[in-house]
Write a protein that holds these residues in place. Structure first.
Motif, PDB file in Angstrom:
ATOM      1  N   ARG A   1       0.825  -1.200   0.000  1.00  0.00           N
ATOM      2  CA  ARG A   1       0.000   0.000   0.000  1.00  0.00           C
ATOM      3  C   ARG A   1       0.861   1.253   0.000  1.00  0.00           C
ATOM      4  O   ARG A   1       0.509   2.261  -0.593  1.00  0.00           O
ATOM      5  CB  ARG A   1      -0.925   0.010   1.214  1.00  0.00           C
ATOM      6  N   GLY A   2       2.003   1.172   0.655  1.00  0.00           N
ATOM      7  CA  GLY A   2       2.893   2.323   0.687  1.00  0.00           C
ATOM      8  C   GLY A   2       3.420   2.686  -0.683  1.00  0.00           C
ATOM      9  O   GLY A   2       3.636   3.850  -1.000  1.00  0.00           O
ATOM     10  N   SER A   3       3.631   1.695  -1.536  1.00  0.00           N
ATOM     11  CA  SER A   3       4.166   1.980  -2.858  1.00  0.00           C
ATOM     12  C   SER A   3       3.081   2.144  -3.923  1.00  0.00           C
ATOM     13  O   SER A   3       3.270   2.866  -4.887  1.00  0.00           O
ATOM     14  CB  SER A   3       5.122   0.862  -3.284  1.00  0.00           C
ATOM     15  N   ASN A   4       1.952   1.484  -3.755  1.00  0.00           N
ATOM     16  CA  ASN A   4       0.931   1.494  -4.791  1.00  0.00           C
ATOM     17  C   ASN A   4      -0.329   2.260  -4.423  1.00  0.00           C
ATOM     18  O   ASN A   4      -1.101   2.613  -5.292  1.00  0.00           O
ATOM     19  CB  ASN A   4       0.507   0.057  -5.144  1.00  0.00           C
ATOM     20  N   GLY A   5      -0.575   2.453  -3.163  1.00  0.00           N
ATOM     21  CA  GLY A   5      -1.856   2.994  -2.745  1.00  0.00           C
ATOM     22  C   GLY A   5      -2.858   1.864  -2.647  1.00  0.00           C
ATOM     23  O   GLY A   5      -2.562   0.720  -2.977  1.00  0.00           O
ATOM     24  N   SER A   6      -4.030   2.156  -2.174  1.00  0.00           N
ATOM     25  CA  SER A   6      -5.041   1.129  -2.003  1.00  0.00           C
ATOM     26  C   SER A   6      -6.281   1.500  -2.795  1.00  0.00           C
ATOM     27  O   SER A   6      -6.836   2.581  -2.623  1.00  0.00           O
ATOM     28  CB  SER A   6      -5.387   0.986  -0.527  1.00  0.00           C
ATOM     29  N   LEU A   7      -6.718   0.601  -3.642  1.00  0.00           N
ATOM     30  CA  LEU A   7      -7.925   0.833  -4.424  1.00  0.00           C
ATOM     31  C   LEU A   7      -9.141   0.921  -3.516  1.00  0.00           C
ATOM     32  O   LEU A   7     -10.062   1.697  -3.769  1.00  0.00           O
ATOM     33  CB  LEU A   7      -8.106  -0.275  -5.455  1.00  0.00           C
ATOM     34  N   VAL A   8      -9.137   0.147  -2.437  1.00  0.00           N
ATOM     35  CA  VAL A   8     -10.255   0.184  -1.497  1.00  0.00           C
ATOM     36  C   VAL A   8     -10.389   1.573  -0.893  1.00  0.00           C
ATOM     37  O   VAL A   8     -11.489   2.106  -0.776  1.00  0.00           O
ATOM     38  CB  VAL A   8     -10.056  -0.877  -0.388  1.00  0.00           C
ATOM     39  N   ASP A   9      -9.266   2.167  -0.504  1.00  0.00           N
ATOM     40  CA  ASP A   9      -9.312   3.501   0.073  1.00  0.00           C
ATOM     41  C   ASP A   9      -9.760   4.541  -0.948  1.00  0.00           C
ATOM     42  O   ASP A   9     -10.480   5.471  -0.608  1.00  0.00           O
ATOM     43  CB  ASP A   9      -7.946   3.890   0.636  1.00  0.00           C
ATOM     44  N   LEU A  10      -9.347   4.376  -2.188  1.00  0.00           N
ATOM     45  CA  LEU A  10      -9.751   5.315  -3.240  1.00  0.00           C
ATOM     46  C   LEU A  10     -11.251   5.230  -3.494  1.00  0.00           C
ATOM     47  O   LEU A  10     -11.954   6.229  -3.494  1.00  0.00           O
ATOM     48  CB  LEU A  10      -8.991   5.029  -4.540  1.00  0.00           C
ATOM     49  N   VAL A  11     -11.753   4.028  -3.672  1.00  0.00           N
ATOM     50  CA  VAL A  11     -13.153   3.840  -4.038  1.00  0.00           C
ATOM     51  C   VAL A  11     -14.077   4.122  -2.863  1.00  0.00           C
ATOM     52  O   VAL A  11     -15.166   4.646  -3.048  1.00  0.00           O
ATOM     53  CB  VAL A  11     -13.374   2.418  -4.593  1.00  0.00           C
ATOM     54  N   SER A  12     -13.641   3.797  -1.650  1.00  0.00           N
ATOM     55  CA  SER A  12     -14.517   4.038  -0.502  1.00  0.00           C
ATOM     56  C   SER A  12     -14.725   5.527  -0.259  1.00  0.00           C
ATOM     57  O   SER A  12     -15.722   5.923   0.328  1.00  0.00           O
ATOM     58  CB  SER A  12     -13.962   3.372   0.749  1.00  0.00           C
ATOM     59  N   GLY A  13     -13.798   6.353  -0.702  1.00  0.00           N
ATOM     60  CA  GLY A  13     -13.957   7.789  -0.560  1.00  0.00           C
ATOM     61  C   GLY A  13     -14.969   8.368  -1.534  1.00  0.00           C
ATOM     62  O   GLY A  13     -15.551   9.418  -1.285  1.00  0.00           O
ATOM     63  N   PHE A  14     -15.178   7.708  -2.647  1.00  0.00           N
ATOM     64  CA  PHE A  14     -16.143   8.153  -3.645  1.00  0.00           C
ATOM     65  C   PHE A  14     -17.504   7.545  -3.353  1.00  0.00           C
ATOM     66  O   PHE A  14     -17.612   6.473  -2.799  1.00  0.00           O
ATOM     67  CB  PHE A  14     -15.747   7.699  -5.055  1.00  0.00           C
ATOM     68  N   GLY A  15     -18.531   8.207  -3.812  1.00  0.00           N
ATOM     69  CA  GLY A  15     -19.848   7.601  -3.837  1.00  0.00           C
ATOM     70  C   GLY A  15     -20.064   7.026  -5.226  1.00  0.00           C
ATOM     71  O   GLY A  15     -19.129   6.917  -6.036  1.00  0.00           O
ATOM     72  N   TRP A  16     -21.278   6.659  -5.528  1.00  0.00           N
ATOM     73  CA  TRP A  16     -21.538   6.094  -6.855  1.00  0.00           C
ATOM     74  C   TRP A  16     -21.376   7.160  -7.931  1.00  0.00           C
ATOM     75  O   TRP A  16     -20.983   6.865  -9.058  1.00  0.00           O
ATOM     76  CB  TRP A  16     -22.913   5.444  -6.915  1.00  0.00           C
ATOM     77  N   LYS A  17     -21.642   8.414  -7.591  1.00  0.00           N
ATOM     78  CA  LYS A  17     -21.464   9.490  -8.572  1.00  0.00           C
ATOM     79  C   LYS A  17     -19.980   9.712  -8.874  1.00  0.00           C
ATOM     80  O   LYS A  17     -19.599   9.921 -10.020  1.00  0.00           O
ATOM     81  CB  LYS A  17     -22.062  10.788  -8.041  1.00  0.00           C
ATOM     82  N   GLY A  18     -19.162   9.662  -7.851  1.00  0.00           N
ATOM     83  CA  GLY A  18     -17.725   9.848  -8.042  1.00  0.00           C
ATOM     84  C   GLY A  18     -17.116   8.762  -8.891  1.00  0.00           C
ATOM     85  O   GLY A  18     -16.272   9.018  -9.754  1.00  0.00           O
ATOM     86  N   ILE A  19     -17.546   7.517  -8.667  1.00  0.00           N
ATOM     87  CA  ILE A  19     -17.040   6.400  -9.475  1.00  0.00           C
ATOM     88  C   ILE A  19     -17.504   6.543 -10.915  1.00  0.00           C
ATOM     89  O   ILE A  19     -16.745   6.294 -11.849  1.00  0.00           O
ATOM     90  CB  ILE A  19     -17.485   5.056  -8.872  1.00  0.00           C
ATOM     91  N   GLY A  20     -18.746   6.985 -11.109  1.00  0.00           N
ATOM     92  CA  GLY A  20     -19.254   7.208 -12.467  1.00  0.00           C
ATOM     93  C   GLY A  20     -18.472   8.285 -13.192  1.00  0.00           C
ATOM     94  O   GLY A  20     -18.125   8.133 -14.371  1.00  0.00           O
ATOM     95  N   ILE A  21     -18.163   9.364 -12.494  1.00  0.00           N
ATOM     96  CA  ILE A  21     -17.388  10.445 -13.103  1.00  0.00           C
ATOM     97  C   ILE A  21     -15.976   9.966 -13.435  1.00  0.00           C
ATOM     98  O   ILE A  21     -15.436  10.278 -14.498  1.00  0.00           O
ATOM     99  CB  ILE A  21     -17.359  11.678 -12.179  1.00  0.00           C
ATOM    100  N   LEU A  22     -15.372   9.196 -12.525  1.00  0.00           N
ATOM    101  CA  LEU A  22     -14.033   8.658 -12.774  1.00  0.00           C
ATOM    102  C   LEU A  22     -14.024   7.757 -14.012  1.00  0.00           C
ATOM    103  O   LEU A  22     -13.143   7.877 -14.870  1.00  0.00           O
ATOM    104  CB  LEU A  22     -13.539   7.880 -11.555  1.00  0.00           C
ATOM    105  N   LEU A  23     -15.003   6.881 -14.138  1.00  0.00           N
ATOM    106  CA  LEU A  23     -15.085   6.019 -15.318  1.00  0.00           C
ATOM    107  C   LEU A  23     -15.318   6.822 -16.583  1.00  0.00           C
ATOM    108  O   LEU A  23     -14.744   6.516 -17.636  1.00  0.00           O
ATOM    109  CB  LEU A  23     -16.191   4.976 -15.136  1.00  0.00           C
TER     110      LEU A  23
END
Length: 70
Positions: free
Chosen positions: A33-55
């Motif tokens: 996680r220190g070198s790559n980051g965590s996808l769980v932490d990234l996605v949990s911060g977004f709601g469904w709208k944030g994930i839609g905008i990212l996609l």
């Protein structure tokens, strides 16, 4: 009267409990996680709208790349 726990809170609680019980997995997660980051932490911060905008941004970026740089 019992309070309802949100699915995100339950998932985070279960993840924290798993980290406490498995020390070697916790060490491996900390190293990667220190070198790559965590996808769980990234996605949990977004709601469904944030994930839609990212996609949407990723799709538009790919289309622009395919049109102009190929």
């Amino acid at each position: 009267m019992q309070s309802k726990e949100a699915p995100e809170e339950r998932n985070e609680r279960v993840r924290q409990e798993e980290m406490k019980t498995s020390s070697t997995a916790n060490l491996n997660d900390a190293i990667t996680r220190g070198s790559n980051g965590s996808l769980v932490d990234l996605v949990s911060g977004f709601g469904w709208k944030g994930i839609g905008i990212l996609l949407l941004v990723l799709c538009i970026g790919f289309i622009v790349y395919a049109v102009f740089f190929r």
